[in-house]
Each structure stands twice: as C-alpha cells, then as structure tokens.
Design a protein around this motif. Structure first.
Motif, PDB file in Angstrom:
ATOM      1  N   GLU A   1      19.301 -24.117  47.656  1.00  0.00           N
ATOM      2  CA  GLU A   1      17.995 -23.649  47.208  1.00  0.00           C
ATOM      3  C   GLU A   1      17.190 -23.119  48.388  1.00  0.00           C
ATOM      4  N   ASN A   2      16.611 -21.954  48.189  1.00  0.00           N
ATOM      5  CA  ASN A   2      15.760 -21.326  49.196  1.00  0.00           C
ATOM      6  C   ASN A   2      14.466 -20.941  48.492  1.00  0.00           C
ATOM      7  N   LYS A   3      13.457 -21.789  48.629  1.00  0.00           N
ATOM      8  CA  LYS A   3      12.208 -21.627  47.893  1.00  0.00           C
ATOM      9  C   LYS A   3      11.568 -20.266  48.131  1.00  0.00           C
ATOM     10  N   GLN A   4      11.552 -19.805  49.373  1.00  0.00           N
ATOM     11  CA  GLN A   4      10.937 -18.512  49.671  1.00  0.00           C
ATOM     12  C   GLN A   4      11.694 -17.361  49.001  1.00  0.00           C
ATOM     13  N   ALA A   5      13.017 -17.414  49.042  1.00  0.00           N
ATOM     14  CA  ALA A   5      13.821 -16.377  48.402  1.00  0.00           C
ATOM     15  C   ALA A   5      13.621 -16.405  46.885  1.00  0.00           C
ATOM     16  N   ASN A   6      13.572 -17.608  46.309  1.00  0.00           N
ATOM     17  CA  ASN A   6      13.364 -17.732  44.869  1.00  0.00           C
ATOM     18  C   ASN A   6      11.996 -17.187  44.460  1.00  0.00           C
ATOM     19  N   THR A   7      10.974 -17.447  45.284  1.00  0.00           N
ATOM     20  CA  THR A   7       9.630 -16.944  44.992  1.00  0.00           C
ATOM     21  C   THR A   7       9.608 -15.423  45.017  1.00  0.00           C
ATOM     22  N   LEU A   8      10.247 -14.834  46.011  1.00  0.00           N
ATOM     23  CA  LEU A   8      10.311 -13.374  46.090  1.00  0.00           C
ATOM     24  C   LEU A   8      11.062 -12.790  44.892  1.00  0.00           C
ATOM     25  N   PHE A   9      12.157 -13.444  44.515  1.00  0.00           N
ATOM     26  CA  PHE A   9      12.936 -12.946  43.379  1.00  0.00           C
ATOM     27  C   PHE A   9      12.137 -13.065  42.085  1.00  0.00           C
ATOM     28  N   SER A  10      11.460 -14.172  41.898  1.00  0.00           N
ATOM     29  CA  SER A  10      10.602 -14.324  40.720  1.00  0.00           C
ATOM     30  C   SER A  10       9.546 -13.229  40.681  1.00  0.00           C
ATOM     31  N   HIS A  11       8.982 -12.909  41.845  1.00  0.00           N
ATOM     32  CA  HIS A  11       7.970 -11.860  41.926  1.00  0.00           C
ATOM     33  C   HIS A  11       8.522 -10.510  41.475  1.00  0.00           C
ATOM     34  N   ILE A  12       9.717 -10.174  41.908  1.00  0.00           N
ATOM     35  CA  ILE A  12      10.341  -8.909  41.490  1.00  0.00           C
ATOM     36  C   ILE A  12      10.381  -8.833  39.967  1.00  0.00           C
ATOM     37  N   LEU A  13      10.852  -9.899  39.345  1.00  0.00           N
ATOM     38  CA  LEU A  13      11.040  -9.906  37.892  1.00  0.00           C
ATOM     39  C   LEU A  13       9.706  -9.915  37.155  1.00  0.00           C
ATOM     40  N   HIS A  14       8.746 -10.671  37.660  1.00  0.00           N
ATOM     41  CA  HIS A  14       7.409 -10.659  37.054  1.00  0.00           C
ATOM     42  C   HIS A  14       6.797  -9.261  37.152  1.00  0.00           C
ATOM     43  N   ALA A  15       6.931  -8.631  38.316  1.00  0.00           N
ATOM     44  CA  ALA A  15       6.357  -7.299  38.506  1.00  0.00           C
ATOM     45  C   ALA A  15       6.995  -6.285  37.556  1.00  0.00           C
TER      46      ALA A  15
END
Length: 151
Positions: A30-44
C-alpha cells in the motif's frame, strides 16, 4: 474528423493506463500517496463528465481517497460514460461551450474539445507522479506512455 479519431485513441489510452496503474497498485504494498493521486484522477474524470452533461459538479469529491476496490468501479463507470459520450459527439459539437462552476463556485466556460483534451492529458500528469512515488519506495514504475499503448 481527425480530432475525433485522436480523442478516441487518447481515451482508449487513458483507460489502458488507468488499468495498468491499478494493477500495479493492487499488486504492491500500500502506498497512500499513490492511492490518493489515483483516486484523484478517477474523481476528476467523473467531475468533468458531469460537467460535459451540463450537470452541477460542485458537490462531487475531487481529492477524496477511495479504496482500490472502489477505484475498479470508478474506472469502469468512467470508461462507460466517456465511451457513450464519445459515441454521440460529432465535429459540429466540439466547439460548443460548456458552462460550469469549479469546487470554489467560480464559473468558467470551455469548449467540449478543450475539456476532452484536458481529461485525456490530466491523468497522465498524475500517473507520472504515481510512478515517482513508486520509484521512491524502490518499485518499478509502470510504463504508461502513449506510444507503448499504440505498440
């Protein structure tokens, strides 16, 4: 017609690249920062689709982290939504202006052409950041280059 062919290819790349990043995140620690960035892509992607439909997007999250399981659902939903949108669009619609408000309530207007181009490019920027986060923890970055997709 050339722009539509290009944008269709860019959105196929977007989906392919999202799938590759998801698989990498699912198979690593698990990489919290990477997951946050990926979630952001999908939300955007969802926010911009909502705006393209002419609906209010100001209530939608843009930086909310979600589980990788939820990311799978978001990838599929976004892929479906943009697939349907692109199937209905024609060259005559591309310069139609979309009026929307950002999350701070500021009103903007951009053409469908510019919004689609932005969506296709926005995720690539953040996928690069994700790869940087992966490299920082000694993981091999995933190649999401457009030319690799075309090969």
């Amino acid at each position: 017609m050339v722009f539509l062919e290009t944008i269709h290819s860019m959105f196929k790349h977007l989906h392919w690249a999202n799938q590759r990043i998801l698989e990498t995140l699912q198979n690593g620690e698990e990489n919290k920062q990477a997951n946050t960035l990926f979630s952001h892509i999908l939300h955007a992607e969802n926010v911009w689709y909502t705006r393209l439909k002419g609906a209010d997007s100001s209530h939608l999250p843009i930086w909310a982290e979600v589980s990788l399981e939820s990311c799978v659902e978001m990838i599929n939903k976004n892929h479906h939504n943009y697939g349907e949108f692109l199937a209905r669009i024609s060259n005559t619609n591309l310069d139609h202006l979309v009026l929307y408000k950002n999350s701070k309530g500021t009103e903007f207007h951009h053409s469908i052409r510019d919004i689609l181009t932005h969506v296709a490019l926005h995720g690539q920027y953040h996928r690069g950041q994700i790869n940087q986060k992966l490299r920082a923890v000694d993981l091999e970055p995933i190649n999401v280059d457009y030319i690799t997709f075309r090969r």
